[in-house]
Every structure is written in C-alpha cells, then in structure tokens.
Design an enzyme around this catalytic site. Structure first.
Site, PDB file in Angstrom:
ATOM      1  N   ASN A 491     -37.938 -71.301 -55.889  1.00  0.00           N
ATOM      2  CA  ASN A 491     -38.395 -72.690 -55.879  1.00  0.00           C
ATOM      3  C   ASN A 491     -39.393 -72.852 -54.739  1.00  0.00           C
ATOM      4  OD1 ASN A 491     -38.737 -75.451 -55.622  1.00  0.00           O
ATOM      5  ND2 ASN A 491     -36.637 -75.889 -56.250  1.00  0.00           N
ATOM      6  N   ASP A 492     -40.658 -72.787 -55.079  1.00  0.00           N
ATOM      7  CA  ASP A 492     -41.734 -72.872 -54.093  1.00  0.00           C
ATOM      8  C   ASP A 492     -41.674 -74.132 -53.245  1.00  0.00           C
ATOM      9  OD1 ASP A 492     -43.439 -70.693 -54.119  1.00  0.00           O
ATOM     10  OD2 ASP A 492     -44.431 -71.342 -55.954  1.00  0.00           O
ATOM     11  N   CYS A 493     -40.972 -75.109 -53.731  1.00  0.00           N
ATOM     12  CA  CYS A 493     -41.013 -76.420 -53.079  1.00  0.00           C
ATOM     13  C   CYS A 493     -39.786 -76.705 -52.216  1.00  0.00           C
ATOM     14  CB  CYS A 493     -41.178 -77.504 -54.130  1.00  0.00           C
ATOM     15  SG  CYS A 493     -42.679 -77.262 -55.066  1.00  0.00           S
TER      16      CYS A 493
END
Ligand code: GLC
Ligand code: GLC
Length: 821
Positions: A491-493
């Site tokens: 999850n890049d965020c």
C-alpha cells in the site's frame, strides 16, 4: 443510429466472443474506452474514437504523437480521418467532428481496432494495428460508395507530432515553439524535430497513393482558434501545402477519391519510427536519410500486404490465448478467463504502469513490485519474456537485498529519484521466480549471473539475489519482530515514516522517522508465504541446510504474527512510528484492512486454529460491498500525517476505503483455500468487468478490462470505477481464477488439479498447455460440491494423487478429474 446492442440490452456495446472483440456502438461512452496496439517496443493507445498516441519503448522520451490529457472535450488528439462529400464532412472514427453518423461502431480486438462508419451512403472502415515486429502504426481506410451516383470523397488524415519528450512538449514552450521541423517527399510527411542535434531518430506518416495536397502546420490546417472538430482545411476543402517551422507540426494528407456506385477503394497510412546510424543520418545538407522510412512503408503498400500482416497478428494472439482455455457453465467467466483477462495481462506486461488514459506516460517507469507480480498473469504465455523481465528486475536490486522501486524501460536502470526502501519490494521476486520455474521447469534462471544495481563489476547468481531478498526482511525487523515497513509496503499510501506537512513534497519520496520502528503485518504475511516458497526452492535444488535455517525465520514470523498481530477477530495492519496499532479494533478509523487478512490467510497463518476463517468472516462483515471489497473501514475522515497519503484521499476513494481491486483476489484465493467456493466466486465476479454489463453507466470504465479502483461505500457514487487497464488486478484475478477457482496449478512436480468451484458447476472443460504437452481436462463434480478429493485418469488410466507429471507425458492427453467428498 443502428444499435445492435439493444438486443442484448447493453447501452454502449456488447461482447463478440467469437471474434475476440468488444463492439462499441456509440462514440459517447462514459469515458473513452481504449485498446492497446503493439507487442514489442512500439505501442499505441487508441480510444473508441481513435484518440490516443503512440511511442517507441518509452512514453516519456520517445513519444511520436501528441495527446492532451485532462482536456476539454475529453480525448483530444489522435489519428483522425476527416471525410467530406457533397459539402458535408464527418469523422470516420466517430469524433472529433460531431456530425451524427448513420452508422458507427468500434471493434476493439486483440491488438487492433476497427472503426465502421457511414454517412449519406458513404461507408468507411478504418483498421488500425501495429504489425508484429514493426515500429509503425498501420491504418487502412476502406471507402465504399453505397449510393447510385459517382461520388468524390475528400479524405484528410490528421495526426499531431509530439516533440519527442512528452513532458517537455507540454511545458517548455519558450523553446519548443521554435524547434519543430518537417520534410515532405511525395506522399510522406517526415517529422525531424531535434534530428539536427542529438536525436538519431525521426518519424513519418505516409499514404500509398498520390496526394492532392497536405498540411504540416497545425494552425494552417485548423485555422485560428478552431478545434479538431472543424478544421478550416476540411471545411474549405483547400490545402495549402504548408511547411511547419516551429509552432506545432502536424501531418495531414489530402486525397481525392472518386468512387463509382457500389465501388470500394482503400488507402493505407503508415505512421512509423526510424532510427538511423549517426554516420548515415543525412542524404544531403539538412535532408534526412529517407531510406529506412521507405523500406518500412513499402511493407504495407498494398491491401494484400496489410491483410497478410493482420493475419499474422491474429494468429499470434490466437496462439497465445489458446494456451489456456476454459468452458465452464458461466459464459462470463469463460469470456474473462479466455479472452480479456489474458489480453489485459499482456498489456500490463508491456506497459507496467506507464501509459494509459490515467497514467500520463511521463511519471512512472516500471515498478519493481508491480512488474514482478504481473508475471503471474502471463508466465504461461510468454515464458522467455518473463525470464528476461525477472532478470532485468533482479539487476536493479541492491547488494543489501533491497530494490529500486522503479526502473526506466529505456535504460533498464533503477530510478534514483524514487530510490528504494519500500520494504515489500524484495520478496515479490521470489513469487515471480518460483512461478516461472513451476510453469517451465527451467531452474537455470537461478544460475544466471546478474548485477546488483546495474553494476557489471558487482554480480551474483539470481539465486543469490533471491537469498538477499529473503535476508533483507530478516535484517530489517522491528520491535515486535515484524518486518519494518520502510517508506511503505504494497500500500503505497500507508506512509508510517513520512510525517509530511509540506504540500509541495511527494509522499512517495520523503521519509522522516529516524526511529524507523513502524512495522508491517502485510509484509509479515508476505514473508511467511514467499519465505516458505524460498525454502521449497532451496530444497528443490539441494540446498537443505539453507532451507532449514530459512525455515526457522519463517516459522518464527508465523508465531510472531499470531502473538503480536492478531486483534481478536482479524489481523492488525501495522504498528506506526509511535508503536501504536493500525487496523485494530482499538482505532476509531481504519479499524480493519484487507491486505493483512489476505496475506496472512494466503500464507496459511491461522488455517489450523480458525484465525484465517475468522479473518475472512470479518472481511465479509466489515469490508464487503456489492461492488467489491473495500481496502479499509471505517474510512479516514481527516488527514493524519502519521498515517500518510492514505488519509489524504476523501473517504471511499483510492487507498482510503476504495475498492482497490488488486487486493480483492487475495481474499478470493483465501476463500478458495478455505474451501468456500461460493464466497470465492462471489468476490471474483463482483469486480470482474464481464459481470458488470448491467451497471456500465455507473461503472464508467471499459467493460472488458479491470480497473485499479472502484469507489467504496463512503464515496459519492459507490461502484464508479477509475484507472482502467494498468493494474495488478489483472494478473492476480487471472491467477485466482485459474490456479485457485479452477485449481489448475503448476508445481515443481507437475500440473496439480485442486479446484474450488461453484457447487452448481457439474462439468468444466479446460485446455492447458504445459511444458510441451497439451491437456484436455474434464472436471466432473457429480456430488455438487466446491472442494474435495480429486481422482484422476490420464487417457483412461487412473493415476495416484492429483498431479500430472510432465515427464511422463508429451503430445495431447485427455484428463478426467473427478471431485468427491
Ligand atoms: C498502485 C501501485 C502499486 C501499489 C498500489 C497500492 O497500483 O502501482 O505498486 O501496490 O497502487 O498502493
Ligand atoms: C498514489 C496512488 C497509488 C500509487 C502511487 C504511486 O499514491 O494512490 O495508487 O501506487 O501513487 O504512483
């Protein structure tokens, strides 16, 4: 307007499975519905009204034609054909001229798109494709006069040149309005901007017939302050043979085609790219060497040659898609698995996340994690290319086992601007490699000598690269013994070490958090799953000692998860930089996340003691909606710098409680592992586009490919999709459908059969090519169950177990697999 789709009650189009096509019946789809052309370095994006652009290898640095993202009207710039007859003009591809057509359709097929239009008895058919091994788009235009009088049709082609560097092209106007240069020779328009300096490449647009005129200067063609919908050249029927110097160079051929009643004629346009050796660049003072362009366009100068190339392309796709086919009782499932999902997988292989109608092609290179995961969608189709891709990725790994998050396709070097430290990255290479070997039986990939960080003086075997990946996790554990998350995991965020208060900085490239104690349960699950995979691989090649020591780390992680990451009814998601839980019942928002449930269950954590089952039940209770499974709940309602970009998105969108489709198949797979066939199928079909025909208005994106994101329950329009085409969703759903629902799973030992299907499916037929043999598998389910024991016969002979040993068979074989309690 004729709309054959009305029969099938589909507003914008319908599937033509026999021809492997989706037929769009209106230019006015909710968003541009696109297709991809090209297979090997030269690519084009083409919408249902011919919008889009083409490029060679790198959509940022080698873009041939201009396209305007985020413009009004949408979908601005493409390969346009204006037709004019009896003082009326229209577009052969539906737009940009807004003239209502008598007939319109766009058929997106495998690597080609075909546009049929008709107006006042003049019918046109444009077939657009990039032939195999060719750096050119071919557009053949066939005109037919269906009236009873002789007609003269004025044809105007149109494309606008991009000045190569797509970013500069849209920004550096003080320079680029002065650099544009063209040459015209016969019916070919050459684009040679910057060829006088460091570029050893040019592009051209040709037609296989004498022209009546041409334009290469945009303003001369369009007329001042006019748009693509009413060019003055088309309106007046007069071309001035303009030669662009600076400003915005274009290419437009003007042809006059006279057609007797009932007569058809065709024209072939070639939009090509040529590279020239520096010493052969010129044929005279400032006159470019045109020989390569002539050679290229002459390959397509007759209808017969074009037809033969199109046939080759069709055969190529037919062959690729025939390596795995299924005939289940559900047409939608068959259509997804046999055609569109495999096709999308190949597009993600070619483009990763670089160029779509949502990815501008100037931002991202090839993602390390994305590209490794993507390979599980096409290892059965193009194994040699998968090997090359894995080794390219391996070469961007650093000595400590970490990886550059992205690499540039043109140089194949790790992208230093983005750097590394996304701590899930390394282990994805174990997945891609193991999956490749299981498909092919080719263990030699492990012995390939591969550089670290593209440094030819610093190399090791690919196996050693995997070993370093494994150890990167082991060497980066946090206070609970769980893996440190670094900048972010899958999850890049979820940026637990970023703490950003500066609106001008990127969440992706900043990192604070000197303490660096934030831990990821998703990476923990990933490590147990692919760590075990690495252990199996070690055993397989006789490295038993290494296997034994790695297994200890894996088993320890399994226990650590149970001890520190179980929240009572599901797995927590992470510990933040303050050591607090994320994704726990203790939180008020973001109490539960999908990723850790999927990865821990797929890793088998808690299969023995009911935790995996309970986690799945929690997913259903808290995250499942009619449109798919949301990423987290409750959504974050305000920005929290300790949680990062995820909280920057409004509730229901993207990683903040959107249905981020990529991770849904992790749940499908977990359900299949638990034997719950109906649940697995339900999750699979909720996000699979072939099942969404009835909600196209809401869904908005192409009904034949997966989108990255569907708006979640908190959004303004739950069910509305965005970011179609380039998403890991494609590979993962294919993997879930074929290896877990159908249960046809390549293993080191052979092809194993262990389905988890709908109880109502009593008979399923599967064709599978595997290591040189072809298996025609009939799956029988007389007791109407989902999962059970499998008994196998090969060509009528019973065999022990559920694995077909490839050594024992070559040629074609009939397998009957019977499922029983
Ligand atoms: C995007 C990225 C992918 C990431 C995902 C979730 O799809 O390409 O790497 O895992 O978003 O943040
Ligand atoms: C944004 C997107 C995410 C993507 C990332 C990298 O954070 O939300 O999906 O992976 O950018 O480009």
């Amino acid at each position: 307007m004729q709309n054959p789709a009305t029969e099938t009650n589909e507003k914008f189009g319908y599937f033509d499975d026999e021809n492997y096509e989706y037929v769009i019946t209106t230019p006015y789809t909710p968003t541009p519905w696109i297709n991809y052309l090209g297979n090997d370095g030269f690519y084009g994006l083409i919408s249902n009204t011919a919008g889009g652009y083409c490029f060679y290898r790198d959509p940022k640095f080698r873009r041939l034609t201009r396209y305007r993202y985020n413009n009004v009207p949408v979908d601005n710039g493409g390969r346009y054909f204006y037709l004019k007859c009896d003082e009326q003009y229209w577009s052969a591809t539906g737009l940009p001229v807004d003239t209502q057509l008598d007939e319109y359709s766009c058929r997106h097929g495998m690597g080609y798109s075909r546009f049929n239009a008709s107006k006042n008895g003049i019918a046109s058919e444009v077939t657009s494709f990039i032939p195999l091994d060719t750096k050119a788009e071919v557009h053949s235009l066939k005109l037919t006069n269906n009236t009873s009088e002789t007609k003269t049709v004025d044809v105007f082609s149109f494309i606008e040149w991009c000045l190569w560097n797509a970013e500069d092209d849209g920004a550096n106007f003080q320079r680029n309005l002065s650099t544009g240069e063209v040459e015209v020779a016969g019916s070919t328009i050459f684009h040679k901007t910057e060829y006088r300096e460091r570029r050893n490449h040019y592009s051209f647009y040709s037609v296989n017939r004498e022209v009546a005129g041409f334009e290469t200067d945009r303003e001369t063609f369009l007329g001042p302050y006019r748009g693509f919908d009413r060019p003055v050249a088309v309106e007046s029927g007069v071309t001035k043979n303009s030669l662009a110097r600076g400003w915005s160079p274009i290419a437009s051929h003007h042809l006059k085609v006279e057609l007797a009643p009932g007569e058809s004629q065709s024209l072939v346009f070639v939009l090509g790219y040529c590279e020239v050796e520096p010493e052969n660049k010129w044929s005279g003072l400032n006159v470019i060497n045109k020989a390569p362009a002539e050679a290229l366009s002459s390959r397509f100068d007759t209808d017969e040659k074009v037809a033969a190339e199109l046939k080759k392309l069709n055969d190529y796709w037919f062959n690729l898609l025939s390596k795995f086919t299924v005939e289940s009782p559900d047409d939608k499932f068959n259509r997804a698995v046999n055609i569109w999902n495999q096709y999308q997988n190949m597009v993600t292989f070619n483009l990763s996340r670089s160029a779509s109608f949502y990815e501008s092609g100037i931002g991202r290179g090839m993602g390390f994690r994305d590209s490794n995961q993507d390979t599980i969608g096409f290892a059965h189709m193009v194994p040699e290319k998968v090997k090359e891709r894995i080794l390219d990725l391996s070469a961007t790994q650093k000595t400590d086992g970490s990886a550059y998050h992205q690499y540039q396709p043109l140089t194949k070097k790790g992208n230093a601007n983005i750097g590394g430290n996304f701590n899930d990255d390394p282990m994805w290479m174990v997945l891609s490699t193991a999956n490749y070997i299981k498909e092919t039986g080719d263990f030699s990939i492990l012995d390939e000598v591969v550089p670290f960080d593209s440094d030819l003086d610093n190399t090791a075997t690919h196996f050693e690269h995997l070993n370093r990946a494994f150890n990167h996790v082991v060497n980066n554990l946090g206070p609970h013994g769980l893996p440190l998350i670094g900048r972010a995991d899958w999850n890049d965020c979820l940026n637990l070490n970023c703490f950003s208060e500066d609106p001008n900085e990127s969440y992706q490239t900043t990192q604070r958090g000197a303490s660096d104690i934030a831990e990821s349960v998703m990476i923990a699950g990933q490590f147990v799953l692919y760590g075990q995979e690495f252990v199996d691989l070690c055993k397989k090649i006789g490295k038993d000692e290494l296997a034994a020591s790695c297994l200890q780390h894996v088993e320890l992680m399994r226990e650590t998860v149970k001890q520190h990451a179980w929240d009572g009814a599901w797995f927590i998601r992470a510990y933040n930089a303050k050591g607090e839980k994320i994704g726990s019942n203790e939180n008020t928002e973001g109490k539960i996340f999908i990723e850790s449930q999927g990865f821990c269950a797929m890793a088998g954590i808690g299969l023995d003691d009911g935790k995996a089952l309970q986690a799945m039940n929690s997913v259903e209770e808290h995250l499942s909606t009619d449109f798919g499974i949301m990423l987290n709940q409750p959504a974050y309602t305000s920005y929290d710098k300790y949680i990062g970009e995820i909280t920057s998105y409004p509730p229901g969108y993207k990683e903040n409680a959107g249905i981020f489709c990529h991770n849904n198949p992790w749940i499908t797979i977990s359900e299949a592992m638990l034997g719950r066939g109906e649940k697995a199928y339900e999750y699979y079909s909720k996000i699979t586009p072939a099942f969404l025909q009835d909600v196209q208005d809401l869904h908005k994106t192409e009904p034949y490919v997966y989108s990255q994101m569907i708006a979640g329950a908190d959004a303004e329009h739950p069910g509305e999709a965005k970011n179609s085409w380039l998403t890991g969703t494609a590979a993962w759903n294919y993997y879930a459908a074929t290896q877990y629902i159908l249960g046809i799973k390549p293993t080191y030992e052979g092809l194993s059969i262990d389905p988890c299907i709908l109880p109502a499916w009593d008979n399923v037929k599967i064709n599978r090519e595997f290591r040189g043999a072809r298996y025609e598998i009939t799956l029988r389910n007389p007791q109407g169950i989902s999962k059970g024991a499998i008994s196998l016969t090969v060509d009528g002979q019973e065999i022990v177990g559920n694995v077909i040993d490839p050594i024992a068979y070559s040629g074609s074989h009939k397998i009957v697999a019977t499922l029983s309690k």
